[in-house]
Design an enzyme around this catalytic site. Structure first.
Site, short mmCIF file in Angstrom:
data_model
loop_
_atom_site.label_atom_id
_atom_site.label_comp_id
_atom_site.label_asym_id
_atom_site.label_seq_id
_atom_site.Cartn_x
_atom_site.Cartn_y
_atom_site.Cartn_z
N GLU A 176 -10.68 -13.10 -11.37
CA GLU A 176 -11.06 -12.82 -10.23
C GLU A 176 -11.13 -13.59 -8.77
O GLU A 176 -11.96 -14.42 -8.70
CB GLU A 176 -12.57 -11.95 -10.15
CG GLU A 176 -13.23 -11.61 -8.71
CD GLU A 176 -14.66 -11.18 -8.65
OE1 GLU A 176 -15.29 -11.16 -9.84
OE2 GLU A 176 -15.08 -10.73 -7.57
N LYS A 218 -8.57 -8.95 -10.62
CA LYS A 218 -9.67 -8.48 -9.68
C LYS A 218 -9.60 -9.02 -8.31
O LYS A 218 -10.24 -9.77 -8.15
CB LYS A 218 -11.13 -8.40 -10.28
CG LYS A 218 -12.13 -8.13 -9.38
CD LYS A 218 -13.56 -7.88 -9.99
CE LYS A 218 -14.74 -7.45 -9.29
NZ LYS A 218 -15.97 -7.18 -10.10
P1 13P Z 1 -18.81 -6.55 -5.02
O1 13P Z 1 -18.03 -5.23 -5.29
O2 13P Z 1 -20.12 -6.17 -4.55
O3 13P Z 1 -17.89 -7.44 -4.05
O4 13P Z 1 -18.91 -7.19 -6.34
C1 13P Z 1 -17.86 -7.27 -7.23
C2 13P Z 1 -17.97 -8.53 -8.10
O5 13P Z 1 -17.93 -8.44 -9.50
C3 13P Z 1 -18.27 -10.00 -7.48
O6 13P Z 1 -17.94 -10.85 -8.38
#
Ligand code: 13P
Length: 340
Positions: A176, A218
Site C-alpha cells: 500500500e 493497494k
Molecule cells: P481508507 O479507505 O480510510 O483510506 O483506509 C484504508 C486503509 O487501509 C488505510 O491504510
C-alpha cells in the site's frame, strides 16, 4: 507455496467482493470513537469489530478483512475467535503488520513507515495463527519538493522487503503506497506523484524477487487534493487513474484494491464503479476501504447495543454497493435501498 499465494491473491479480488480495512490502530480508532463520544477501551473496540464481523451476509460482498493485532486475538461475546468466525463466513483474515509512520530523515513533512524490525519473526507466527494476507502502508505528501526522491526510494525498499517476508511465510502482501489527498494540488500533480511512487515500488519488488502474481496492490486513486478548488468527476478520476495504472503496472498483477483515502462513501463507490464500467482491465479492480465502508456504520452504532441492527444494515448496504461497483453495476438510485 507459490500456488497458494496466487490462489489467495485471486480470492481477495473475487469480482463482486472487496476487502474491509478494519485495522485502525488503537490511537486511530480512539480518535474516531472520540468524535462520537464513545469511550475507547479494549471492550468497546471489540464490540464494534464484533458488530462488523457478525453482519449477516458479510461474505457475500467482503472477501477479506484486515485486522489490527489486538483484534486478531479477540473473540465474539459468545467466545468464538474472530479468526474462526471470519473463516466460517468464507472471509479471509488479514493482519496489518506495519507499526505506523515516523519522521523521515529530519523532514518536517515526510514520514516513513516503522515495523520491519522483528517482522521476519512475527510473520510466521501470524501465518501459523491463520493470517492469509498482510498489509503495510507507506505514505507520501504532495507539496513543494515533495514527495522527495529519497522518500520514494526508502518506502519502495521497505515495501518490497515487507512483501518478500510475507511471501516467505505463505502470506499474500497487500502493498500500500498511499499518496495522500491532503493539500490543494491538482489531479495532474497527484498523477505525477503516484507515477513516481509506483514506478519505484515495482522496480524494488522486481529487485527483491517478489512474486507479482502472489501480491495485491493497494494504491490511491488519482484525485485532486481535498482542498483543491475543483472536484473531479468519477469519469475524470477513472480516466486519470486507469491511464496511469495501464502505463506503469505489470499485467500479471492479479488485483488492485483501492483505498478510499478521505473520499466520501458515495464518491468512493462511484469512482470505483466508473473504473469497472470501462473494463475489462488486465487486473481485477476492487476496494479495500476503511472510512468509506465504515463511516455511516460507526455513526449509526454510536457505542450503543440497541443500534447494532441498524448499524449492521448500513454496513451491509455499503459493502453491497461497493461489491456492485467492482462489477460496474452500481447506480446512485440504489442508495435508496437502505431506506426501504
Ligand atoms: P481508507 O479507505 O480510510 O483510506 O483506509 C484504508 C486503509 O487501509 C488505510 O491504510
Amino acid at each position: 507455496m507459490e500456488d497458494n499465494l496466487k490462489e489467495t491473491a485471486r480470492a481477495m479480488v473475487t469480482p463482486g467482493k472487496g476487502i474491509l480495512a478494519a485495522d485502525e490502530s488503537t490511537g486511530n480508532i480512539e480518535k474516531k470513537f472520540a468524535k462520537l463520544g464513545v469511550p475507547s477501551t479494549e471492550e468497546t473496540r471489540r464490540q464494534y469489530r464484533e458488530l462488523l464481523f457478525t453482519t449477516p451476509g458479510l461474505g457475500m460482498h467482503i472477501s477479506g478483512v484486515i485486522l489490527y493485532d489486538e483484534t486478531f486475538h479477540q473473540s465474539t461475546s459468545g467466545g468464538k475467535s474472530f479468526l474462526k468466525l471470519l473463516t466460517e463466513e468464507g472471509v479471509l483474515p488479514g493482519i496489518k503488520v506495519d507499526e505506523g509512520t515516523t519522521g523521515f530523515a529530519g523532514s518536517e513533512v515526510e514520514k516513513t513507515t516503522k515495523g520491519l524490525e522483528g517482522l521476519p519473526k512475527r510473520m510466521p507466527e501470524y501465518a501459523k495463527k491463520g493470517a492469509k494476507f498482510a498489509k503495510w502502508r507507506a505514505i507520501y505528501t504532495i507539496g513543494d519538493g515533495f514527495p522527495s526522491d529519497r522518500l520514494i526510494q526508502q518506502n519502495a525498499k521497505d515495501l518490497a522487503a515487507y512483501a518478500k517476508i510475507c511471501q516467505e511465510s505463505g502470506v499474500v502482501p497487500i502493498v500500500e503506497p498511499e499518496v495522500l489527498m491532503d493539500g490543494n494540488h491538482s489531479i495532474d500533480a497527484c498523477k505525477e506523484a503516484t507515477r513516481r511512487v509506483l514506478v519505484a515500488v515495482f522496480e524494488e519488488l522486481s529487485n527483491t524477487d517478489v512474486s507479482i502474481e502472489g501480491m495485491i496492490l493497494k494504491p490511491n486513486m488519482v484525485v485532486p487534493g481535498e482542498a483543491h478548488a475543483r472536484k473531479a468527476s468519477p469519469e475524470e478520476i477513472a480516466d486519470a487513474t486507469l491511464n496511469l495504472l495501464k502505463e506503469v503496472l505489470p499485467s500479471n498483477l492479479p488485483g488492485i484494491a483501492f483505498l478510499s483515502g478521505g473520499q466520501s462513501e458515495i464518491e468512493a463507490t462511484e469512482n470505483l464503479n466508473a473504473m469497472a464500467e470501462v473494463g475489462p482491465h488486465p487486473w481485477k479492480l476492487t476496494f479495500s476501504y476503511g472510512r468509506a465502508l465504515q463511516s455511516s456504520t460507526l455513526k449509526k452504532w454510536n457505542g450503543k447495543k440497541e443500534n447494532v441492527y441498524e448499524a449492521q444494515k448500513a454496513f451491509y448496504h455499503r459493502a453491497k454497493m461497493n461489491g456492485l461497483a467492482t462489477l460496474g453495476k452500481y447506480k446512485r438510485e440504489m442508495e435508496q435501498e437502505l431506506l426501504s
